[in-house]
Design a protein around this motif. Sequence first.
Motif, mmCIF file in Angstrom:
data_model
loop_
_atom_site.group_PDB
_atom_site.id
_atom_site.type_symbol
_atom_site.label_atom_id
_atom_site.label_comp_id
_atom_site.label_asym_id
_atom_site.label_seq_id
_atom_site.Cartn_x
_atom_site.Cartn_y
_atom_site.Cartn_z
ATOM 1 N N PRO A 25 0.837 -1.202 0.000
ATOM 2 C CA PRO A 25 0.000 0.000 0.000
ATOM 3 C C PRO A 25 0.875 1.257 0.000
ATOM 4 C CG PRO A 25 -0.745 -1.558 1.670
ATOM 5 C CD PRO A 25 0.556 -2.078 1.138
ATOM 6 N N VAL A 26 0.345 2.342 -0.525
ATOM 7 C CA VAL A 26 1.094 3.593 -0.643
ATOM 8 C C VAL A 26 1.655 4.051 0.704
ATOM 9 C CG1 VAL A 26 0.896 6.039 -1.257
ATOM 10 C CG2 VAL A 26 -0.192 4.310 -2.681
ATOM 11 N N GLY A 27 0.848 3.988 1.766
ATOM 12 C CA GLY A 27 1.298 4.419 3.090
ATOM 13 C C GLY A 27 2.431 3.562 3.622
ATOM 14 N N ALA A 31 6.240 4.797 4.435
ATOM 15 C CA ALA A 31 6.864 4.553 5.737
ATOM 16 C C ALA A 31 8.187 3.816 5.568
ATOM 17 C CB ALA A 31 5.915 3.750 6.633
ATOM 18 N N TYR A 32 8.210 2.821 4.695
ATOM 19 C CA TYR A 32 9.450 2.086 4.447
ATOM 20 C C TYR A 32 10.546 3.035 3.949
ATOM 21 C CZ TYR A 32 12.975 -0.594 2.027
ATOM 22 O OH TYR A 32 14.183 -1.064 1.584
ATOM 23 N N ARG A 33 10.208 3.896 3.007
ATOM 24 C CA ARG A 33 11.203 4.841 2.477
ATOM 25 C C ARG A 33 11.713 5.783 3.555
ATOM 26 N NH1 ARG A 33 7.795 5.697 -2.982
ATOM 27 N NH2 ARG A 33 8.690 3.955 -4.140
ATOM 28 N N PHE A 34 10.820 6.245 4.444
ATOM 29 C CA PHE A 34 11.218 7.110 5.547
ATOM 30 C C PHE A 34 12.206 6.381 6.456
ATOM 31 C CE2 PHE A 34 10.789 8.458 9.938
ATOM 32 C CZ PHE A 34 10.957 9.838 9.844
ATOM 33 N N VAL A 35 11.860 5.148 6.817
ATOM 34 C CA VAL A 35 12.737 4.364 7.699
ATOM 35 C C VAL A 35 14.066 4.085 7.013
ATOM 36 C CG1 VAL A 35 12.999 2.143 8.889
ATOM 37 C CG2 VAL A 35 10.822 3.377 9.010
ATOM 38 N N ARG A 36 14.028 3.689 5.766
ATOM 39 C CA ARG A 36 15.249 3.414 5.010
ATOM 40 C C ARG A 36 16.153 4.648 4.944
ATOM 41 N NH1 ARG A 36 14.073 3.060 -0.977
ATOM 42 N NH2 ARG A 36 14.075 5.284 -0.584
ATOM 43 N N ASP A 37 15.570 5.824 4.794
ATOM 44 C CA ASP A 37 16.338 7.055 4.669
ATOM 45 C C ASP A 37 16.872 7.583 5.994
ATOM 46 O OD1 ASP A 37 15.838 6.939 1.958
ATOM 47 O OD2 ASP A 37 14.275 8.496 2.002
ATOM 48 N N ASN A 38 16.227 7.228 7.107
ATOM 49 C CA ASN A 38 16.593 7.794 8.404
ATOM 50 C C ASN A 38 17.190 6.815 9.407
ATOM 51 O OD1 ASN A 38 15.571 10.728 8.380
ATOM 52 N ND2 ASN A 38 13.883 9.562 7.480
ATOM 53 N N PHE A 39 17.100 5.521 9.122
ATOM 54 C CA PHE A 39 17.595 4.504 10.051
ATOM 55 C C PHE A 39 18.563 3.567 9.340
ATOM 56 C CE2 PHE A 39 13.747 6.001 11.969
ATOM 57 C CZ PHE A 39 13.956 5.905 13.341
ATOM 58 N N THR A 81 12.492 11.136 18.083
ATOM 59 C CA THR A 81 12.012 12.302 17.337
ATOM 60 C C THR A 81 11.634 11.939 15.903
ATOM 61 O OG1 THR A 81 14.225 12.956 16.597
ATOM 62 C CG2 THR A 81 13.460 13.846 18.706
ATOM 63 N N LEU A 82 12.027 10.775 15.445
ATOM 64 C CA LEU A 82 11.714 10.334 14.083
ATOM 65 C C LEU A 82 10.505 9.412 14.119
ATOM 66 C CD1 LEU A 82 15.300 9.599 12.746
ATOM 67 C CD2 LEU A 82 13.840 11.541 12.167
ATOM 68 N N LYS A 83 9.349 9.948 13.794
ATOM 69 C CA LYS A 83 8.103 9.181 13.826
ATOM 70 C C LYS A 83 7.534 9.043 12.427
ATOM 71 C CE LYS A 83 6.247 10.540 18.332
ATOM 72 N NZ LYS A 83 5.042 11.098 18.969
ATOM 73 N N VAL A 84 7.064 7.850 12.125
ATOM 74 C CA VAL A 84 6.325 7.620 10.886
ATOM 75 C C VAL A 84 5.283 6.537 11.149
ATOM 76 C CG1 VAL A 84 7.896 5.879 9.936
ATOM 77 C CG2 VAL A 84 6.528 7.286 8.390
ATOM 78 N N CYS A 85 4.119 6.734 10.579
ATOM 79 C CA CYS A 85 3.043 5.756 10.709
ATOM 80 C C CYS A 85 3.250 4.663 9.670
ATOM 81 C CB CYS A 85 1.695 6.435 10.497
ATOM 82 S SG CYS A 85 0.304 5.294 10.544
ATOM 83 N N THR A 86 3.307 3.433 10.105
ATOM 84 C CA THR A 86 3.526 2.321 9.177
ATOM 85 C C THR A 86 2.245 1.944 8.435
ATOM 86 O OG1 THR A 86 3.181 0.709 10.947
ATOM 87 C CG2 THR A 86 5.451 1.384 10.492
ATOM 88 N N TYR A 87 1.136 2.613 8.753
ATOM 89 C CA TYR A 87 -0.124 2.372 8.040
ATOM 90 C C TYR A 87 -0.342 3.411 6.932
ATOM 91 C CZ TYR A 87 -5.041 1.805 6.978
ATOM 92 O OH TYR A 87 -6.234 1.620 6.311
ATOM 93 N N CYS A 88 -0.319 4.705 7.310
ATOM 94 C CA CYS A 88 -0.642 5.745 6.327
ATOM 95 C C CYS A 88 0.600 6.449 5.767
ATOM 96 C CB CYS A 88 -1.596 6.776 6.927
ATOM 97 S SG CYS A 88 -0.835 7.880 8.142
ATOM 98 N N GLY A 89 1.755 6.269 6.414
ATOM 99 C CA GLY A 89 2.986 6.873 5.925
ATOM 100 C C GLY A 89 3.229 8.290 6.405
ATOM 101 N N CYS A 90 2.342 8.835 7.236
ATOM 102 C CA CYS A 90 2.498 10.195 7.745
ATOM 103 C C CYS A 90 3.679 10.253 8.718
ATOM 104 C CB CYS A 90 1.224 10.647 8.446
ATOM 105 S SG CYS A 90 1.329 12.322 9.106
ATOM 106 N N GLU A 91 4.466 11.317 8.610
ATOM 107 C CA GLU A 91 5.659 11.447 9.446
ATOM 108 C C GLU A 91 5.403 12.111 10.797
ATOM 109 O OE1 GLU A 91 8.901 13.176 7.281
ATOM 110 O OE2 GLU A 91 8.492 11.939 5.526
ATOM 111 N N ARG A 92 4.190 12.389 11.155
ATOM 112 C CA ARG A 92 3.912 13.100 12.403
ATOM 113 C C ARG A 92 3.408 12.205 13.539
ATOM 114 N NH1 ARG A 92 2.075 15.775 8.275
ATOM 115 N NH2 ARG A 92 3.004 17.735 7.659
#
Length: 102
Positions: A25-27, A31-39, A81-92
């Motif tokens: 799913p898009v979200g 989320a995967y891309r956020f985690v890959r880029d920051n962790f 401080t690095l939060k991302v929702c693994t369902y919708c992909g929102c970083e907040r």
Amino acid sequence: NDEDYDPAYINRCLQYCSRGSKALPVGTLAAYRFVRDNFLVPRDIEDPRFGAYSGTSFEERVLRAYSLGMLETKGDVDKTTLKVCTYCGCERHVRDECPELL
């Protein structure tokens, strides 16, 4: 020889998908891309200590490790401080706080 070992048959039986081979799913993909880029994603992310294989994918294993706090951040950033929702992909927010799931 471990270098010649090909887990394709076992992966197929377990319905495990290697990196990039499962439509997500898009979200989840965001989320995967956020985690890959920051962790830092460990080279051994496909090791059993990161969870079961059945019905999952490489990306879902990375997100599971993130959700359980098993990944270290890149650089000097506090991982809380690095939060991302693994369902919708929102970083907040994280999945447990997702307004789409409430």
